[in-house]
Design a protein around this motif. Sequence first.
Motif, PDB file in Angstrom:
ATOM      1  N   UNK A 196      88.275  45.239  40.948  1.00  0.00           N
ATOM      2  CA  UNK A 196      89.689  45.104  40.603  1.00  0.00           C
ATOM      3  C   UNK A 196      90.372  44.141  41.570  1.00  0.00           C
ATOM      4  N   UNK A 197      91.375  43.455  41.083  1.00  0.00           N
ATOM      5  CA  UNK A 197      92.140  42.529  41.922  1.00  0.00           C
ATOM      6  C   UNK A 197      93.326  43.264  42.535  1.00  0.00           C
ATOM      7  N   UNK A 198      93.448  43.148  43.853  1.00  0.00           N
ATOM      8  CA  UNK A 198      94.590  43.716  44.571  1.00  0.00           C
ATOM      9  C   UNK A 198      95.139  42.643  45.498  1.00  0.00           C
ATOM     10  N   UNK A 199      96.277  42.091  45.142  1.00  0.00           N
ATOM     11  CA  UNK A 199      96.847  40.970  45.876  1.00  0.00           C
ATOM     12  C   UNK A 199      97.866  41.471  46.895  1.00  0.00           C
ATOM     13  N   UNK A 200      98.830  40.624  47.260  1.00  0.00           N
ATOM     14  CA  UNK A 200      99.912  41.041  48.145  1.00  0.00           C
ATOM     15  C   UNK A 200     100.879  41.958  47.407  1.00  0.00           C
ATOM     16  N   UNK A 376     109.018  31.812  41.220  1.00  0.00           N
ATOM     17  CA  UNK A 376     108.567  32.562  40.046  1.00  0.00           C
ATOM     18  C   UNK A 376     107.151  33.099  40.235  1.00  0.00           C
ATOM     19  N   UNK A 377     106.307  32.357  40.937  1.00  0.00           N
ATOM     20  CA  UNK A 377     104.946  32.838  41.205  1.00  0.00           C
ATOM     21  C   UNK A 377     104.950  34.069  42.106  1.00  0.00           C
ATOM     22  N   UNK A 378     105.909  34.147  43.013  1.00  0.00           N
ATOM     23  CA  UNK A 378     106.006  35.339  43.863  1.00  0.00           C
ATOM     24  C   UNK A 378     106.174  36.593  43.015  1.00  0.00           C
ATOM     25  N   UNK A 379     107.044  36.521  42.034  1.00  0.00           N
ATOM     26  CA  UNK A 379     107.272  37.681  41.163  1.00  0.00           C
ATOM     27  C   UNK A 379     106.070  37.919  40.251  1.00  0.00           C
ATOM     28  N   UNK A 380     105.493  36.863  39.761  1.00  0.00           N
ATOM     29  CA  UNK A 380     104.369  36.968  38.835  1.00  0.00           C
ATOM     30  C   UNK A 380     103.122  37.542  39.499  1.00  0.00           C
ATOM     31  N   UNK A 381     102.854  37.121  40.731  1.00  0.00           N
ATOM     32  CA  UNK A 381     101.588  37.470  41.384  1.00  0.00           C
ATOM     33  C   UNK A 381     101.690  38.613  42.384  1.00  0.00           C
ATOM     34  N   UNK A 382     102.828  38.711  43.083  1.00  0.00           N
ATOM     35  CA  UNK A 382     102.877  39.555  44.274  1.00  0.00           C
ATOM     36  C   UNK A 382     103.959  40.637  44.240  1.00  0.00           C
ATOM     37  N   UNK A 383     104.389  41.016  43.065  1.00  0.00           N
ATOM     38  CA  UNK A 383     105.401  42.067  42.924  1.00  0.00           C
ATOM     39  C   UNK A 383     104.878  43.403  43.453  1.00  0.00           C
ATOM     40  N   UNK A 384     105.674  44.048  44.312  1.00  0.00           N
ATOM     41  CA  UNK A 384     105.272  45.352  44.851  1.00  0.00           C
ATOM     42  C   UNK A 384     105.109  46.373  43.726  1.00  0.00           C
ATOM     43  N   UNK A 385     106.098  46.471  42.857  1.00  0.00           N
ATOM     44  CA  UNK A 385     106.060  47.501  41.815  1.00  0.00           C
ATOM     45  C   UNK A 385     104.830  47.345  40.924  1.00  0.00           C
ATOM     46  N   UNK A 386     104.547  46.128  40.521  1.00  0.00           N
ATOM     47  CA  UNK A 386     103.406  45.889  39.629  1.00  0.00           C
ATOM     48  C   UNK A 386     102.084  46.145  40.340  1.00  0.00           C
ATOM     49  N   UNK A 387     101.926  45.598  41.532  1.00  0.00           N
ATOM     50  CA  UNK A 387     100.642  45.709  42.227  1.00  0.00           C
ATOM     51  C   UNK A 387     100.405  47.088  42.818  1.00  0.00           C
ATOM     52  N   UNK A 388     101.472  47.755  43.271  1.00  0.00           N
ATOM     53  CA  UNK A 388     101.313  49.126  43.781  1.00  0.00           C
ATOM     54  C   UNK A 388     100.917  50.070  42.650  1.00  0.00           C
ATOM     55  N   UNK A 389     101.543  49.890  41.498  1.00  0.00           N
ATOM     56  CA  UNK A 389     101.191  50.732  40.354  1.00  0.00           C
ATOM     57  C   UNK A 389      99.752  50.540  39.927  1.00  0.00           C
ATOM     58  N   UNK A 390      99.293  49.284  39.934  1.00  0.00           N
ATOM     59  CA  UNK A 390      97.912  49.000  39.548  1.00  0.00           C
ATOM     60  C   UNK A 390      96.930  49.550  40.579  1.00  0.00           C
ATOM     61  N   UNK A 391      97.259  49.414  41.874  1.00  0.00           N
ATOM     62  CA  UNK A 391      96.422  49.977  42.936  1.00  0.00           C
ATOM     63  C   UNK A 391      96.169  51.458  42.699  1.00  0.00           C
TER      64      UNK A 391
END
Length: 456
Positions: A196-200, A376-391
Amino acid sequence: LCARSSQLISRSRVLRRSNHNVVYVGTIWPERASSAAGVRTVAILQALREISTDITYVSHAKWLPTSTPLSHLSIKTLKSDLLQYEGYKEVIEKADIVIYDRFIAEEQFSWKTREFNPKAVNVLDTQDLHFLREARRDAILGGATIDDVMNLQIPLNDKVLREISAIMRSDLIFVCSEFEKSLLIERYGIAPEKVKVLSFLYSEESTRSIPWEKRQNFFMIGNFRHLPNADGLRWMKEEIWPRVRLALPEANMFIYGAYPRKEDMELTDKASGFIVKGPLKEERLYKKISGFRVGVAPLRYGAGIKGKIADCWSVGTPVVTTSIGAEGMGYTRNSDFLDDTWGGFVSNSPRDIADNMISLYTNRDTWKKVSDKGLSLMEELFSYDKNAGKLNSDILEALKKKSVGESDLIQSIITHASDSHFRVFSKHVLFRNTSRGVDTTTNNDNSNNNNNQQQE
């Protein structure tokens, strides 16, 4: 390189669908103010609080003055040695989820986890693929170009096999980018459902508070202990900056980062506008970098995602970098381009990098378009809400599979063989040291210095 202090404040609305015991095993104690890896680790720990109120951070490394305290996140800590594993059994027996920070931690602790608690889910957070970074470094130092490195075929050597073995032993593997995910699946045959991908995880909204005309100068930022940064610093000083300075005699280059060595600081040449500043206090970071017109990440080798670029984008500062720097950052590798399809300019030769720096510095309209794309890439790639939920959903899914007895034959074979080896070897070393009267905790301090070089 570091997150804004408000990123550490607990969210007021936390949905806890479950409460699992989590143990996070670190190769070092995280340093939020020193590296992108430290920022990402602390953000992961914060995100884990959404599924757990019982988190313990374990490390055998020495605590440093620059280490980030974790008490504000209500996270317990345990310093455990690598021979007697003092206190580890008591912590691990209660664990549902064990996360290893880099494959080195997995090697050191996972066999003990399986001995004490075979039902726990073992999760490996690679941070980046170390064998990939090191193979690229060897190629560059051997005379290869960046273009050569981007298409490098890595032989199955000791370093590759060590890291791939740790990956294969794990129930769930987090990588930083889609590129590294594809590499593991397509080249090394790792089961796709396990990678799985887990970014910033940036919790602050990115914003551009200072316009082009009120900004000036270039800057670079990065932990000086991280070898790709040290290499890029010298490449910039010797081959790129002289070209830029010739075209822009009033412009300066400022370099910031933790752990500068004496020889790094001595690269300062005020006459040519090349100034190595060293550490930048965390509370001043974003205010400082928001005043620069262009950020530069001249990486000749490396892997993973680049905190230096994300920090630039978060304040609307566009970036000039290489294909290595752009990897994992939403960039499609086709050809060099100068438009608004990415948050900066990408090229691989000193001449082209210098030309891109000059173009971006002097063209307000282009700068604005590229700056907008970075935001825009910051929101697309590194959003806390999106990436924390996926983690958390990825971890809970792995826990569910483990609980119903889903197994992987290859994983079981590799784990059985390696655990037997680690068990016998550990007993041998413990017996040898005990018979010689050696303090089994004296080896702890050295690993911290080695692993700091693995942070960006």
